[in-house]
Design a protein around this motif. Structure first.
Motif, short mmCIF file in Angstrom:
data_model
loop_
_atom_site.label_atom_id
_atom_site.label_comp_id
_atom_site.label_asym_id
_atom_site.label_seq_id
_atom_site.Cartn_x
_atom_site.Cartn_y
_atom_site.Cartn_z
N PRO A 255 5.61 0.95 -4.71
CA PRO A 255 6.85 1.54 -4.19
C PRO A 255 7.45 0.64 -3.11
O PRO A 255 6.72 -0.10 -2.44
CB PRO A 255 6.37 2.88 -3.60
CG PRO A 255 5.10 3.18 -4.31
CD PRO A 255 4.46 1.85 -4.58
N LEU A 256 8.76 0.74 -2.93
CA LEU A 256 9.46 -0.18 -2.04
C LEU A 256 8.88 -0.17 -0.63
O LEU A 256 8.67 -1.22 -0.03
CB LEU A 256 10.95 0.17 -1.98
CG LEU A 256 11.80 -0.70 -1.05
CD1 LEU A 256 11.72 -2.17 -1.43
CD2 LEU A 256 13.25 -0.21 -1.05
N SER A 257 8.61 1.03 -0.08
CA SER A 257 8.13 1.07 1.30
C SER A 257 6.80 0.34 1.45
O SER A 257 6.57 -0.38 2.43
CB SER A 257 7.99 2.53 1.76
OG SER A 257 7.07 3.23 0.94
N GLU A 258 5.91 0.50 0.47
CA GLU A 258 4.62 -0.18 0.53
C GLU A 258 4.79 -1.67 0.28
O GLU A 258 4.10 -2.50 0.89
CB GLU A 258 3.66 0.43 -0.48
CG GLU A 258 3.27 1.86 -0.18
CD GLU A 258 2.24 2.41 -1.14
OE1 GLU A 258 1.49 1.60 -1.72
OE2 GLU A 258 2.20 3.63 -1.33
N ALA A 259 5.71 -2.03 -0.61
CA ALA A 259 5.96 -3.45 -0.88
C ALA A 259 6.49 -4.15 0.36
O ALA A 259 6.12 -5.30 0.65
CB ALA A 259 6.94 -3.61 -2.04
N LEU A 260 7.35 -3.47 1.12
CA LEU A 260 7.89 -4.06 2.34
C LEU A 260 6.79 -4.26 3.38
O LEU A 260 6.74 -5.29 4.06
CB LEU A 260 9.00 -3.18 2.91
CG LEU A 260 10.29 -3.13 2.08
CD1 LEU A 260 11.22 -2.06 2.64
CD2 LEU A 260 10.98 -4.48 2.05
N ARG A 261 5.92 -3.28 3.51
CA ARG A 261 4.81 -3.43 4.46
C ARG A 261 3.88 -4.56 4.05
O ARG A 261 3.42 -5.35 4.88
CB ARG A 261 4.03 -2.11 4.58
CG ARG A 261 4.77 -1.01 5.33
CD ARG A 261 3.83 0.11 5.73
NE ARG A 261 3.24 0.78 4.58
CZ ARG A 261 3.77 1.86 4.00
NH1 ARG A 261 4.90 2.37 4.46
NH2 ARG A 261 3.16 2.42 2.98
N THR A 262 3.63 -4.66 2.75
CA THR A 262 2.77 -5.74 2.26
C THR A 262 3.40 -7.10 2.52
O THR A 262 2.73 -8.04 2.95
CB THR A 262 2.53 -5.56 0.75
OG1 THR A 262 1.87 -4.32 0.52
CG2 THR A 262 1.68 -6.70 0.20
#
Length: 287
Positions: A255-262
């Protein structure tokens, strides 16, 4: 126009998020280990009963590995033992800390004509066919998730399962006169090694329908294939290339939010690192 795309990447060594930890667990060992009553060792033993050919791996000091599908007498078709070879070679590459690139090719001027029909006929019952399908989906998913930038070097024909194999690489480089063709419908089948799912992500659903439903031939001019060698030869060090693979994987599978954190976390591993400092000193951005 059928377009190309950088597909999946590997999430190994990324930490802190549940989905990423799941992807990490999937990247090594069978991604189907807990479903479909799948016993990988049982399938390996059954496939080994159909010998012939080999899948050879050469790891070079440059950090580039060459994986060769080697069964020239059958246009490099996969026998059962070759399927096991492929899974073992992927395991070796998963543990290769110094790698940054992978070339997948066929021996003797042709890529791969899919499955060896002798093995296919012998395991034509649905139960065994499903087990082979799961085994190869697992091997090719792990191939695509390797922390290496990969290219399928297509010479001659890539047919059926061979066409599916090309989709498990980040890029496809086609020699003059070569062909990629999903011939499954001529065999009364659909792709079973994950090729359909990956193809949709590479070319989109409409073009995937054309290629699969029409068994259309893809030649070097169509546009499915592309590769830029500078991404792995010379240029950035291994650590940077592997970081690129990690952020692309997170962008495609999380998901986008997790991808951004990664992406933030991976950025933190390269910011101020030796390669970054050397680039700043040489002003390489403007070269």
């Amino acid at each position: 126009m059928i377009t190309s795309d950088v597909s999946f990447v590997h999430a190994n060594h990324l930490n802190g998020y549940p989905m990423l930890r799941l992807l990490q667990r999937q990247s090594r060992g069978c991604v189907y280990s807990s479903v479909h009553s799948f016993n990988q060792q049982e399938v390996r033993e059954k496939l080994q009963a159909f010998p012939g050919g080999s899948v050879d791996l050469l790891k070079q000091e440059s950090g580039i590995a060459v994986l060769t599908i080697n069964n020239p007498s059958r246009m490099n078709a996969f026998t059962g033992s070759m399927m096991v070879d492929l899974e073992e070679r992927v395991s070796q590459l998963e543990g290769w800390a110094d790698g940054k690139g992978l070339i997948v090719q066929g021996a003797a001027g042709t890529f791969c004509s899919g499955s060896d029909l002798n093995a296919v006929r012998a395991i034509s019952n649905p139960q065994d066919g499903m087990k082979m399908c799961i085994f190869m989906q697992d091997a090719l998913t792990r191939l695509l998730r390797l922390p290496l930038i990969s290219v399928a070097l297509v010479e001659g024909r890539a047919l059926g399962g061979g066409a599916e194999l090309t989709t498990a690489c980040d890029f496809r480089l086609m020699a003059s006169g070569s062909v990629i063709q999903f011939v499954h419908k001529h065999m009364g089948l659909v792709p079973g090694w994950g090729g359909a799912a990956r193809l949709v992500r590479i070319v989109g659903s409409q073009d995937a329908l054309k290629l699969l439903g029409g068994a259309l031939k893809v030649d070097p001019e169509v546009g499915l294939a592309d590769w830029t060698g500078r991404w792995t030869s010379g240029g950035p060090p291994d650590r940077v290339i592997r970081a690129v693979k990690k952020v692309v994987l997170s962008g495609r599978e999380l998901p986008l939010s997790e991808a951004l954190r990664t992406e933030k976390d991976v950025f933190g591993t390269v910011w101020g690192a030796p390669a970054n400092l050397r680039a700043l000193a040489s002003k390489s951005k403007h070269k």
